[in-house]
Write an enzyme that holds these catalytic residues in place. Structure first.
Site, PDB file in Angstrom:
ATOM      1  N   HIS A 315      29.550  31.648  37.273  1.00 34.31           N
ATOM      2  CA  HIS A 315      30.693  32.569  37.256  1.00 34.31           C
ATOM      3  C   HIS A 315      30.947  32.956  35.808  1.00 34.31           C
ATOM      4  CE1 HIS A 315      34.714  34.142  37.839  1.00 34.31           C
ATOM      5  NE2 HIS A 315      34.638  33.941  39.137  1.00 34.31           N
ATOM      6  N   ARG A 335      39.784  40.330  36.124  1.00 34.95           N
ATOM      7  CA  ARG A 335      38.965  41.424  35.590  1.00 34.95           C
ATOM      8  C   ARG A 335      39.134  42.678  36.435  1.00 34.95           C
ATOM      9  NH1 ARG A 335      33.818  39.430  36.335  1.00 34.95           N
ATOM     10  NH2 ARG A 335      34.389  37.270  36.651  1.00 34.95           N
TER      11      ARG A 335
END
Ligand code: MEZ
Length: 551
Positions: A315, A335
Protein backbone atom coordinates in the site's frame (compact mmCIF):
# COMPACT_ATOMS: atom_id res chain seq x y z
CA UNK A 1 6.59 19.55 15.63
CA UNK A 2 8.81 17.82 13.05
CA UNK A 3 11.39 20.61 13.45
CA UNK A 4 13.91 18.31 11.81
CA UNK A 5 11.96 18.62 8.53
CA UNK A 6 11.45 22.40 8.68
CA UNK A 7 13.12 23.21 5.37
CA UNK A 8 11.22 20.59 3.44
CA UNK A 9 7.90 21.49 5.08
CA UNK A 10 8.36 25.10 3.96
CA UNK A 11 8.78 23.93 0.37
CA UNK A 12 5.67 21.76 0.61
CA UNK A 13 3.63 24.69 1.88
CA UNK A 14 5.02 27.05 -0.76
CA UNK A 15 4.22 24.72 -3.65
CA UNK A 16 0.58 24.11 -2.63
CA UNK A 17 -1.04 26.85 -4.76
CA UNK A 18 0.68 25.58 -7.91
CA UNK A 19 -0.05 21.93 -7.14
CA UNK A 20 -3.67 22.77 -6.47
CA UNK A 21 -4.02 24.03 -10.03
CA UNK A 22 -1.66 21.63 -11.74
CA UNK A 23 -1.78 18.16 -10.20
CA UNK A 24 0.75 15.64 -11.49
CA UNK A 25 -0.55 13.47 -14.33
CA UNK A 26 -1.25 9.74 -14.21
CA UNK A 27 1.66 7.78 -15.70
CA UNK A 28 1.09 6.28 -19.14
CA UNK A 29 1.33 2.52 -19.51
CA UNK A 30 5.02 2.52 -20.50
CA UNK A 31 5.95 4.71 -17.54
CA UNK A 32 3.86 2.54 -15.22
CA UNK A 33 5.53 -0.64 -16.45
CA UNK A 34 8.98 0.88 -16.10
CA UNK A 35 8.23 1.91 -12.50
CA UNK A 36 6.95 -1.55 -11.63
CA UNK A 37 9.85 -3.44 -13.17
CA UNK A 38 12.57 -1.37 -11.61
CA UNK A 39 11.16 -0.48 -8.21
CA UNK A 40 8.20 -2.57 -7.13
CA UNK A 41 9.28 -5.23 -4.57
CA UNK A 42 7.46 -8.00 -6.51
CA UNK A 43 9.79 -7.51 -9.47
CA UNK A 44 13.14 -7.58 -7.71
CA UNK A 45 13.77 -11.32 -7.88
CA UNK A 46 13.30 -12.00 -4.16
CA UNK A 47 11.58 -15.28 -4.99
CA UNK A 48 12.14 -18.92 -5.95
CA UNK A 49 10.39 -22.02 -7.24
CA UNK A 50 9.24 -24.77 -4.89
CA UNK A 51 10.70 -28.27 -4.95
CA UNK A 52 7.73 -30.11 -3.48
CA UNK A 53 3.96 -30.02 -3.47
CA UNK A 54 1.41 -29.21 -6.19
CA UNK A 55 3.16 -26.04 -7.37
CA UNK A 56 6.63 -27.59 -7.52
CA UNK A 57 8.62 -26.23 -10.45
CA UNK A 58 6.05 -23.78 -11.79
CA UNK A 59 5.38 -20.28 -10.47
CA UNK A 60 7.71 -18.48 -8.08
CA UNK A 61 7.04 -17.61 -4.44
CA UNK A 62 8.58 -14.98 -2.16
CA UNK A 63 11.55 -16.54 -0.34
CA UNK A 64 10.01 -16.14 3.12
CA UNK A 65 6.81 -17.90 2.04
CA UNK A 66 8.59 -20.59 -0.01
CA UNK A 67 10.50 -21.73 3.08
CA UNK A 68 7.27 -22.05 5.03
CA UNK A 69 5.45 -23.89 2.24
CA UNK A 70 8.24 -26.46 2.24
CA UNK A 71 8.47 -26.54 6.03
CA UNK A 72 7.58 -29.43 8.30
CA UNK A 73 4.48 -29.66 10.46
CA UNK A 74 4.75 -29.02 14.21
CA UNK A 75 2.56 -32.10 14.74
CA UNK A 76 4.77 -34.95 15.97
CA UNK A 77 5.00 -38.01 13.64
CA UNK A 78 3.78 -40.29 16.43
CA UNK A 79 0.58 -38.27 17.05
CA UNK A 80 -2.55 -40.26 16.24
CA UNK A 81 -5.59 -38.05 15.79
CA UNK A 82 -8.68 -38.98 17.82
CA UNK A 83 -11.65 -36.60 17.55
CA UNK A 84 -12.26 -34.49 20.66
CA UNK A 85 -15.01 -32.45 18.95
CA UNK A 86 -17.43 -33.46 16.20
CA UNK A 87 -19.06 -30.77 14.08
CA UNK A 88 -20.65 -30.62 10.65
CA UNK A 89 -18.74 -27.54 9.53
CA UNK A 90 -15.43 -26.28 10.85
CA UNK A 91 -14.55 -22.70 9.95
CA UNK A 92 -10.92 -21.76 10.46
CA UNK A 93 -10.50 -18.01 10.90
CA UNK A 94 -12.37 -15.40 12.91
CA UNK A 95 -12.22 -12.41 10.57
CA UNK A 96 -14.83 -11.07 8.18
CA UNK A 97 -14.90 -14.06 5.81
CA UNK A 98 -15.15 -16.68 8.56
CA UNK A 99 -17.80 -14.73 10.49
CA UNK A 100 -19.84 -14.24 7.30
CA UNK A 101 -19.69 -17.98 6.56
CA UNK A 102 -20.83 -18.77 10.11
CA UNK A 103 -23.78 -16.38 9.83
CA UNK A 104 -24.80 -17.87 6.51
CA UNK A 105 -24.85 -21.36 8.01
CA UNK A 106 -27.00 -20.32 10.96
CA UNK A 107 -30.39 -21.97 10.93
CA UNK A 108 -29.35 -24.56 8.34
CA UNK A 109 -29.50 -27.42 10.81
CA UNK A 110 -25.76 -28.03 10.50
CA UNK A 111 -23.57 -27.71 13.57
CA UNK A 112 -20.86 -25.10 13.10
CA UNK A 113 -17.61 -24.61 14.94
CA UNK A 114 -15.45 -21.52 14.32
CA UNK A 115 -11.84 -21.64 15.46
CA UNK A 116 -9.55 -18.63 15.56
CA UNK A 117 -6.01 -18.39 16.88
CA UNK A 118 -6.73 -15.06 18.58
CA UNK A 119 -10.19 -13.67 19.38
CA UNK A 120 -13.22 -13.46 17.13
CA UNK A 121 -12.68 -10.37 14.98
CA UNK A 122 -8.88 -10.15 15.31
CA UNK A 123 -8.19 -9.90 11.60
CA UNK A 124 -7.24 -7.77 8.63
CA UNK A 125 -10.94 -6.93 8.29
CA UNK A 126 -10.77 -4.57 11.26
CA UNK A 127 -7.65 -2.93 9.85
CA UNK A 128 -9.44 -1.96 6.61
CA UNK A 129 -10.15 1.74 6.67
CA UNK A 130 -11.23 3.35 3.45
CA UNK A 131 -14.24 1.40 2.32
CA UNK A 132 -16.02 -1.30 0.38
CA UNK A 133 -16.84 -1.19 -3.33
CA UNK A 134 -20.29 -1.77 -4.76
CA UNK A 135 -21.80 -0.56 -8.02
CA UNK A 136 -24.56 1.57 -6.52
CA UNK A 137 -23.91 4.93 -8.23
CA UNK A 138 -26.28 6.23 -10.92
CA UNK A 139 -23.67 5.94 -13.65
CA UNK A 140 -22.30 2.68 -12.35
CA UNK A 141 -22.97 -0.99 -13.02
CA UNK A 142 -21.45 -4.36 -12.08
CA UNK A 143 -19.97 -4.44 -15.60
CA UNK A 144 -18.17 -1.18 -15.01
CA UNK A 145 -16.95 -2.43 -11.64
CA UNK A 146 -15.72 -5.59 -13.39
CA UNK A 147 -13.88 -3.61 -16.07
CA UNK A 148 -12.16 -1.37 -13.51
CA UNK A 149 -11.03 -4.29 -11.35
CA UNK A 150 -9.79 -6.25 -14.36
CA UNK A 151 -7.63 -3.37 -15.58
CA UNK A 152 -6.36 -2.81 -12.02
CA UNK A 153 -5.50 -6.52 -11.70
CA UNK A 154 -3.39 -6.36 -14.91
CA UNK A 155 -6.00 -8.51 -16.66
CA UNK A 156 -5.04 -11.54 -14.60
CA UNK A 157 -8.17 -11.75 -12.44
CA UNK A 158 -10.20 -14.95 -12.63
CA UNK A 159 -13.15 -13.60 -14.67
CA UNK A 160 -15.72 -15.96 -13.15
CA UNK A 161 -14.84 -14.98 -9.59
CA UNK A 162 -14.65 -11.30 -10.47
CA UNK A 163 -18.05 -11.38 -12.13
CA UNK A 164 -19.60 -12.89 -9.01
CA UNK A 165 -17.91 -10.25 -6.85
CA UNK A 166 -19.21 -7.35 -8.90
CA UNK A 167 -22.71 -8.74 -9.41
CA UNK A 168 -23.13 -9.50 -5.73
CA UNK A 169 -21.92 -6.05 -4.60
CA UNK A 170 -25.27 -4.30 -4.12
CA UNK A 171 -26.87 -7.31 -2.41
CA UNK A 172 -23.89 -7.58 -0.04
CA UNK A 173 -24.30 -3.96 1.03
CA UNK A 174 -27.98 -4.63 1.69
CA UNK A 175 -27.05 -7.66 3.80
CA UNK A 176 -24.47 -5.75 5.82
CA UNK A 177 -26.86 -2.82 6.33
CA UNK A 178 -29.57 -5.15 7.55
CA UNK A 179 -27.11 -6.55 10.06
CA UNK A 180 -26.66 -3.01 11.35
CA UNK A 181 -23.61 -1.69 9.54
CA UNK A 182 -23.82 2.10 9.41
CA UNK A 183 -22.35 3.26 6.11
CA UNK A 184 -21.94 7.01 5.65
CA UNK A 185 -24.87 8.71 3.94
CA UNK A 186 -25.26 12.09 2.29
CA UNK A 187 -27.82 14.73 3.22
CA UNK A 188 -30.43 13.08 1.00
CA UNK A 189 -30.10 9.86 2.93
CA UNK A 190 -28.29 8.04 0.11
CA UNK A 191 -25.00 6.22 0.56
CA UNK A 192 -22.02 8.57 0.11
CA UNK A 193 -19.76 7.14 -2.57
CA UNK A 194 -16.05 7.95 -2.85
CA UNK A 195 -13.62 7.35 -5.68
CA UNK A 196 -10.50 5.25 -5.30
CA UNK A 197 -7.40 4.44 -7.35
CA UNK A 198 -8.69 2.76 -10.54
CA UNK A 199 -12.42 3.35 -10.04
CA UNK A 200 -13.88 5.13 -13.06
CA UNK A 201 -16.84 6.47 -11.02
CA UNK A 202 -17.32 6.96 -7.27
CA UNK A 203 -18.10 3.48 -5.94
CA UNK A 204 -16.70 3.18 -2.44
CA UNK A 205 -18.98 3.15 0.58
CA UNK A 206 -17.31 3.94 3.86
CA UNK A 207 -17.79 4.36 7.55
CA UNK A 208 -15.45 7.34 7.83
CA UNK A 209 -11.97 5.75 8.08
CA UNK A 210 -12.96 2.73 10.16
CA UNK A 211 -15.05 0.80 7.64
CA UNK A 212 -13.59 -2.63 8.42
CA UNK A 213 -13.95 -2.06 12.14
CA UNK A 214 -17.63 -1.20 11.70
CA UNK A 215 -18.25 -4.22 9.45
CA UNK A 216 -16.49 -6.53 11.89
CA UNK A 217 -18.44 -5.01 14.77
CA UNK A 218 -21.76 -6.09 13.33
CA UNK A 219 -20.50 -9.46 12.10
CA UNK A 220 -18.97 -10.27 15.46
CA UNK A 221 -22.06 -9.27 17.42
CA UNK A 222 -24.24 -11.28 15.08
CA UNK A 223 -22.04 -14.41 15.27
CA UNK A 224 -22.11 -14.30 19.06
CA UNK A 225 -25.90 -14.57 18.89
CA UNK A 226 -25.80 -17.72 16.73
CA UNK A 227 -25.39 -21.32 17.78
CA UNK A 228 -21.84 -21.35 16.39
CA UNK A 229 -19.39 -22.99 18.78
CA UNK A 230 -16.55 -20.52 19.15
CA UNK A 231 -13.05 -21.78 19.79
CA UNK A 232 -11.00 -18.66 20.45
CA UNK A 233 -7.24 -18.90 21.01
CA UNK A 234 -7.29 -22.20 19.12
CA UNK A 235 -4.51 -22.29 16.54
CA UNK A 236 -5.00 -24.47 13.43
CA UNK A 237 -1.85 -26.65 13.29
CA UNK A 238 -2.78 -29.14 10.58
CA UNK A 239 -5.71 -30.37 8.52
CA UNK A 240 -6.72 -34.00 8.81
CA UNK A 241 -8.01 -36.21 5.99
CA UNK A 242 -9.88 -39.47 5.49
CA UNK A 243 -6.88 -41.26 3.97
CA UNK A 244 -8.47 -41.04 0.52
CA UNK A 245 -7.77 -37.41 -0.26
CA UNK A 246 -10.69 -35.67 1.46
CA UNK A 247 -10.24 -33.15 4.27
CA UNK A 248 -12.18 -34.19 7.37
CA UNK A 249 -11.23 -31.72 10.08
CA UNK A 250 -8.23 -30.16 11.76
CA UNK A 251 -5.85 -30.40 14.64
CA UNK A 252 -6.00 -27.27 16.73
CA UNK A 253 -3.82 -26.13 19.58
CA UNK A 254 -5.75 -24.73 22.53
CA UNK A 255 -3.44 -21.96 23.72
CA UNK A 256 -5.06 -21.64 27.14
CA UNK A 257 -5.15 -25.32 27.99
CA UNK A 258 -1.82 -25.92 26.26
CA UNK A 259 -2.98 -29.02 24.39
CA UNK A 260 -4.04 -30.27 20.99
CA UNK A 261 -7.71 -30.58 20.12
CA UNK A 262 -8.74 -32.74 17.19
CA UNK A 263 -11.92 -31.64 15.38
CA UNK A 264 -13.76 -34.01 13.06
CA UNK A 265 -15.81 -32.10 10.46
CA UNK A 266 -17.78 -33.00 7.37
CA UNK A 267 -16.62 -29.78 5.72
CA UNK A 268 -13.85 -27.31 6.47
CA UNK A 269 -13.90 -23.66 5.37
CA UNK A 270 -10.50 -21.97 5.42
CA UNK A 271 -10.85 -18.26 6.12
CA UNK A 272 -7.48 -17.62 7.72
CA UNK A 273 -6.69 -14.38 5.88
CA UNK A 274 -3.42 -12.97 4.59
CA UNK A 275 0.28 -13.03 5.29
CA UNK A 276 1.56 -9.46 5.66
CA UNK A 277 3.20 -10.37 8.96
CA UNK A 278 5.76 -12.40 7.02
CA UNK A 279 7.15 -8.89 6.38
CA UNK A 280 8.58 -9.81 3.00
CA UNK A 281 11.94 -8.19 2.27
CA UNK A 282 11.79 -6.52 5.68
CA UNK A 283 8.83 -4.31 4.78
CA UNK A 284 6.62 -2.98 7.55
CA UNK A 285 3.01 -4.11 7.37
CA UNK A 286 -0.48 -2.78 7.89
CA UNK A 287 -1.69 -6.29 8.79
CA UNK A 288 -2.91 -7.55 12.15
CA UNK A 289 -0.60 -9.68 14.24
CA UNK A 290 -2.10 -13.00 13.19
CA UNK A 291 -1.62 -12.54 9.44
CA UNK A 292 1.10 -15.15 8.92
CA UNK A 293 -0.34 -17.09 5.98
CA UNK A 294 -1.22 -20.21 8.00
CA UNK A 295 -4.06 -21.28 5.68
CA UNK A 296 -1.75 -21.32 2.66
CA UNK A 297 0.59 -23.75 4.39
CA UNK A 298 -2.16 -26.08 5.62
CA UNK A 299 -3.89 -26.17 2.23
CA UNK A 300 -0.64 -26.69 0.33
CA UNK A 301 0.24 -29.75 2.41
CA UNK A 302 -3.15 -31.19 1.48
CA UNK A 303 -2.47 -30.77 -2.23
CA UNK A 304 -4.21 -27.47 -3.01
CA UNK A 305 -2.72 -25.42 -5.84
CA UNK A 306 -1.80 -21.83 -5.12
CA UNK A 307 -1.84 -18.94 -7.56
CA UNK A 308 -0.36 -15.44 -7.96
CA UNK A 309 1.62 -15.63 -4.74
CA UNK A 310 4.47 -13.79 -6.35
CA UNK A 311 2.16 -10.79 -6.18
CA UNK A 312 1.71 -8.79 -2.99
CA UNK A 313 0.18 -5.40 -2.51
CA UNK A 314 2.41 -2.74 -1.00
CA UNK A 315 0.00 0.00 0.00
CA UNK A 316 1.61 3.28 -1.05
CA UNK A 317 0.63 5.13 2.09
CA UNK A 318 1.91 3.36 5.15
CA UNK A 319 2.88 5.68 8.00
CA UNK A 320 6.63 6.23 8.17
CA UNK A 321 6.84 8.75 11.02
CA UNK A 322 6.48 8.70 14.01
CA UNK A 323 8.07 5.29 14.24
CA UNK A 324 5.48 3.96 16.66
CA UNK A 325 3.02 4.11 13.75
CA UNK A 326 5.39 2.64 11.15
CA UNK A 327 3.59 0.52 8.60
CA UNK A 328 0.11 1.49 9.76
CA UNK A 329 -2.36 2.23 7.05
CA UNK A 330 -3.07 5.80 5.99
CA UNK A 331 -6.15 5.22 3.92
CA UNK A 332 -6.17 5.76 0.17
CA UNK A 333 -9.45 7.63 0.65
CA UNK A 334 -7.41 10.61 1.83
CA UNK A 335 -5.74 10.69 -1.55
CA UNK A 336 -9.06 10.39 -3.31
CA UNK A 337 -10.15 13.57 -1.48
CA UNK A 338 -7.11 15.47 -2.67
CA UNK A 339 -4.05 14.76 -0.50
CA UNK A 340 -1.08 14.75 -2.87
CA UNK A 341 2.11 12.74 -2.71
CA UNK A 342 5.06 15.11 -2.57
CA UNK A 343 8.85 14.75 -2.37
CA UNK A 344 11.38 16.52 -0.15
CA UNK A 345 11.43 19.50 -2.54
CA UNK A 346 7.68 19.98 -2.35
CA UNK A 347 7.18 18.52 -5.85
CA UNK A 348 4.27 16.32 -6.76
CA UNK A 349 5.92 13.56 -8.84
CA UNK A 350 2.99 11.30 -9.77
CA UNK A 351 -0.78 11.43 -9.57
CA UNK A 352 -1.87 10.20 -6.16
CA UNK A 353 -4.62 8.22 -7.88
CA UNK A 354 -2.26 5.97 -9.86
CA UNK A 355 -2.76 2.25 -9.27
CA UNK A 356 -1.38 1.19 -5.91
CA UNK A 357 1.46 -0.89 -7.28
CA UNK A 358 2.61 1.87 -9.63
CA UNK A 359 2.36 4.55 -6.95
CA UNK A 360 4.31 2.37 -4.51
CA UNK A 361 7.01 1.93 -7.19
CA UNK A 362 7.13 5.69 -7.79
CA UNK A 363 7.55 6.43 -4.07
CA UNK A 364 10.36 3.89 -3.76
CA UNK A 365 12.04 5.42 -6.83
CA UNK A 366 11.79 8.91 -5.35
CA UNK A 367 13.42 7.82 -2.10
CA UNK A 368 16.13 5.81 -3.84
CA UNK A 369 17.03 8.73 -6.07
CA UNK A 370 17.58 11.10 -3.14
CA UNK A 371 14.30 12.99 -3.17
CA UNK A 372 12.88 11.37 -0.04
CA UNK A 373 12.59 12.85 3.44
CA UNK A 374 14.93 11.32 6.00
CA UNK A 375 13.74 11.08 9.62
CA UNK A 376 16.00 11.54 12.66
CA UNK A 377 16.20 7.73 12.86
CA UNK A 378 17.25 7.41 9.23
CA UNK A 379 13.92 6.11 7.96
CA UNK A 380 12.94 7.53 4.60
CA UNK A 381 9.61 8.48 3.09
CA UNK A 382 7.72 11.10 1.10
CA UNK A 383 5.03 13.52 2.18
CA UNK A 384 1.32 12.91 1.93
CA UNK A 385 0.10 16.47 1.84
CA UNK A 386 -2.99 16.01 4.02
CA UNK A 387 -3.79 19.75 4.53
CA UNK A 388 -4.81 19.75 0.84
CA UNK A 389 -8.00 17.90 1.76
CA UNK A 390 -9.30 20.96 3.61
CA UNK A 391 -7.97 23.31 0.92
CA UNK A 392 -9.92 21.43 -1.71
CA UNK A 393 -13.05 20.55 0.22
CA UNK A 394 -13.38 23.20 2.92
CA UNK A 395 -12.04 23.60 6.44
CA UNK A 396 -12.70 20.68 8.76
CA UNK A 397 -13.24 18.08 6.03
CA UNK A 398 -10.16 16.03 6.94
CA UNK A 399 -11.21 15.76 10.58
CA UNK A 400 -14.81 14.96 9.59
CA UNK A 401 -13.90 12.21 7.15
CA UNK A 402 -10.86 10.72 8.87
CA UNK A 403 -11.26 10.86 12.65
CA UNK A 404 -9.12 7.74 13.09
CA UNK A 405 -6.18 9.37 11.34
CA UNK A 406 -6.46 12.55 13.39
CA UNK A 407 -6.68 10.54 16.59
CA UNK A 408 -3.62 8.40 15.83
CA UNK A 409 -1.37 11.28 14.85
CA UNK A 410 -2.55 13.72 17.52
CA UNK A 411 -1.10 11.37 20.12
CA UNK A 412 2.28 12.37 18.71
CA UNK A 413 1.40 16.09 18.49
CA UNK A 414 0.96 15.99 14.73
CA UNK A 415 -2.17 17.55 13.29
CA UNK A 416 -2.55 16.20 9.74
CA UNK A 417 -4.94 19.05 8.93
CA UNK A 418 -2.02 21.45 9.38
CA UNK A 419 1.04 19.37 8.51
CA UNK A 420 1.65 16.70 5.89
CA UNK A 421 2.46 13.22 7.13
CA UNK A 422 5.36 11.04 6.11
CA UNK A 423 4.55 7.82 4.24
CA UNK A 424 6.31 4.83 2.69
CA UNK A 425 4.82 1.67 1.10
CA UNK A 426 3.67 -0.94 3.60
CA UNK A 427 2.95 -4.63 2.99
CA UNK A 428 -0.83 -4.61 2.87
CA UNK A 429 -2.44 -7.47 0.97
CA UNK A 430 -1.76 -10.92 -0.37
CA UNK A 431 -3.05 -10.66 -3.94
CA UNK A 432 -2.74 -14.39 -4.59
CA UNK A 433 -3.64 -17.48 -2.59
CA UNK A 434 -5.42 -20.83 -2.76
CA UNK A 435 -7.08 -21.65 -6.10
CA UNK A 436 -10.85 -21.91 -5.76
CA UNK A 437 -13.75 -22.39 -8.14
CA UNK A 438 -16.92 -20.32 -8.31
CA UNK A 439 -18.25 -22.14 -5.25
CA UNK A 440 -15.10 -21.56 -3.21
CA UNK A 441 -14.14 -25.23 -3.52
CA UNK A 442 -10.42 -25.90 -3.43
CA UNK A 443 -8.68 -28.68 -5.36
CA UNK A 444 -9.19 -30.99 -2.39
CA UNK A 445 -12.59 -32.48 -1.51
CA UNK A 446 -14.03 -31.39 1.83
CA UNK A 447 -12.07 -28.13 1.83
CA UNK A 448 -13.52 -24.73 0.89
CA UNK A 449 -11.73 -21.37 1.14
CA UNK A 450 -12.81 -17.72 1.11
CA UNK A 451 -11.39 -14.24 1.61
CA UNK A 452 -7.76 -13.16 1.52
CA UNK A 453 -6.44 -16.71 1.76
CA UNK A 454 -7.72 -17.35 -1.78
CA UNK A 455 -6.17 -16.18 -5.03
CA UNK A 456 -7.31 -15.35 -8.55
CA UNK A 457 -10.07 -12.85 -7.85
CA UNK A 458 -7.91 -9.75 -7.71
CA UNK A 459 -5.31 -10.69 -10.32
CA UNK A 460 -1.98 -9.04 -9.60
CA UNK A 461 -3.27 -5.87 -7.96
CA UNK A 462 -6.44 -5.49 -5.94
CA UNK A 463 -8.40 -2.25 -6.06
CA UNK A 464 -9.24 -0.45 -2.85
CA UNK A 465 -12.46 -1.66 -1.27
CA UNK A 466 -12.64 -4.96 -3.12
CA UNK A 467 -11.35 -7.00 -0.18
CA UNK A 468 -14.19 -6.08 2.19
CA UNK A 469 -16.56 -6.98 -0.63
CA UNK A 470 -14.63 -10.21 -1.26
CA UNK A 471 -15.04 -11.44 2.32
CA UNK A 472 -18.76 -10.66 2.28
CA UNK A 473 -19.54 -12.17 -1.12
CA UNK A 474 -17.34 -15.24 -0.86
CA UNK A 475 -17.85 -15.79 2.87
CA UNK A 476 -21.49 -16.29 1.97
CA UNK A 477 -20.80 -18.26 -1.23
CA UNK A 478 -18.54 -20.74 0.54
CA UNK A 479 -21.20 -21.46 3.16
CA UNK A 480 -23.94 -21.80 0.53
CA UNK A 481 -21.80 -24.27 -1.38
CA UNK A 482 -21.12 -26.27 1.78
CA UNK A 483 -24.87 -26.43 2.38
CA UNK A 484 -25.44 -27.88 -1.07
CA UNK A 485 -22.49 -30.24 -1.16
CA UNK A 486 -21.64 -31.34 2.37
CA UNK A 487 -20.23 -34.87 2.46
CA UNK A 488 -20.77 -37.52 5.12
CA UNK A 489 -18.41 -37.72 8.09
CA UNK A 490 -15.14 -39.45 7.23
CA UNK A 491 -12.22 -41.00 9.06
CA UNK A 492 -9.66 -38.73 10.68
CA UNK A 493 -6.05 -39.47 9.71
CA UNK A 494 -2.77 -37.72 8.99
CA UNK A 495 -2.03 -39.69 5.84
CA UNK A 496 -1.49 -36.57 3.71
CA UNK A 497 1.10 -35.40 6.21
CA UNK A 498 2.94 -38.71 5.96
CA UNK A 499 3.02 -38.31 2.17
CA UNK A 500 4.18 -34.72 2.45
CA UNK A 501 6.90 -35.70 4.90
CA UNK A 502 8.14 -38.40 2.54
CA UNK A 503 8.29 -35.83 -0.28
CA UNK A 504 10.08 -33.28 1.84
CA UNK A 505 12.95 -35.59 2.71
CA UNK A 506 14.89 -33.89 -0.06
CA UNK A 507 14.40 -30.48 1.60
CA UNK A 508 17.27 -29.26 3.69
CA UNK A 509 16.59 -27.18 6.75
CA UNK A 510 14.37 -27.62 9.75
CA UNK A 511 11.77 -24.91 9.26
CA UNK A 512 8.52 -25.66 11.03
CA UNK A 513 5.36 -24.11 9.63
CA UNK A 514 2.88 -22.42 9.79
CA UNK A 515 4.58 -19.58 11.56
CA UNK A 516 1.46 -18.67 13.65
CA UNK A 517 2.90 -15.41 15.02
CA UNK A 518 5.51 -12.97 13.69
CA UNK A 519 8.94 -13.08 15.32
CA UNK A 520 8.74 -9.43 16.33
CA UNK A 521 5.60 -10.07 18.40
CA UNK A 522 7.42 -12.61 20.58
CA UNK A 523 4.06 -14.41 20.84
CA UNK A 524 4.22 -18.17 21.29
CA UNK A 525 1.90 -21.00 20.32
CA UNK A 526 1.61 -21.72 24.01
CA UNK A 527 1.59 -18.45 25.93
CA UNK A 528 3.37 -18.40 29.26
CA UNK A 529 0.85 -17.85 32.05
CA UNK A 530 0.49 -14.32 33.33
CA UNK A 531 2.21 -15.19 36.61
CA UNK A 532 5.08 -16.81 34.76
CA UNK A 533 5.48 -13.74 32.53
CA UNK A 534 5.62 -11.49 35.59
CA UNK A 535 8.19 -13.79 37.15
CA UNK A 536 10.30 -13.77 33.97
CA UNK A 537 10.15 -9.97 33.82
CA UNK A 538 11.31 -9.51 37.40
CA UNK A 539 14.05 -12.14 37.08
CA UNK A 540 15.43 -10.71 33.89
CA UNK A 541 17.31 -7.47 34.44
CA UNK A 542 17.59 -6.84 30.69
CA UNK A 543 13.93 -7.40 29.84
CA UNK A 544 12.93 -5.45 26.75
CA UNK A 545 9.42 -4.93 25.40
CA UNK A 546 8.76 -6.48 21.99
CA UNK A 547 10.21 -4.49 19.12
CA UNK A 548 7.34 -3.71 16.75
CA UNK A 549 9.71 -2.92 13.88
CA UNK A 550 11.37 -5.31 11.56
CA UNK A 551 12.88 -3.17 8.90
O1 MEZ B 1 -9.24 -2.11 0.42
C1 MEZ B 1 -8.29 -1.54 0.96
O2 MEZ B 1 -7.16 -1.98 0.93
C2 MEZ B 1 -8.51 -0.23 1.58
C3 MEZ B 1 -9.91 0.27 1.62
C4 MEZ B 1 -7.46 0.45 2.02
C5 MEZ B 1 -7.43 1.87 2.33
O3 MEZ B 1 -6.58 2.56 1.76
O4 MEZ B 1 -8.21 2.35 3.13
Amino acid sequence: MMEWAKQSLKKVEASRPVRLDQPAPLPNSDQAEALLKKYHPDYLGHERRLEIGPNAGDQKFPLELADLLEGDSPVEPEYIPQPDIETDVLILGGGGAGATAALTLEGSGLSVCLATKLRLGDSNTVMAEGGIQSALGVQDSPRRHFADALVGGHGENDPDLLRILCEQGPESIRWLSQLGCLFDQNEEGKFSLRGGGGTSVPRILACRDYTGLEIMRVLKDAVRLTGTQLLEEHVAMELVDDGKGRVTGAILFDRKAGKKVCVSARAVILATGGSGQLRLQGFPTSNHVGATGDGLILAYRQGCCLTHLDSYQYHPSGACYPEALAGQLVTEAIRSLGAQVVNVNGESFISEMAYRDVLAGAIIKETQEGRGVVTPNSKIGVWLDTPMVDLKNGAGELARQFPGLIHRFSRYDIDPAKLPILIYPTLHYQNGGICVDKECRTDVAGLWACGEVTGGLHGRNRLMGNSLLDITVFGRKSAESVLRNIPERGAVTLSHLQKFRAEREKIEGETLSPKFFPDVSKMKLKPASFEKQQEEKSLSSNFEPPNPFNF
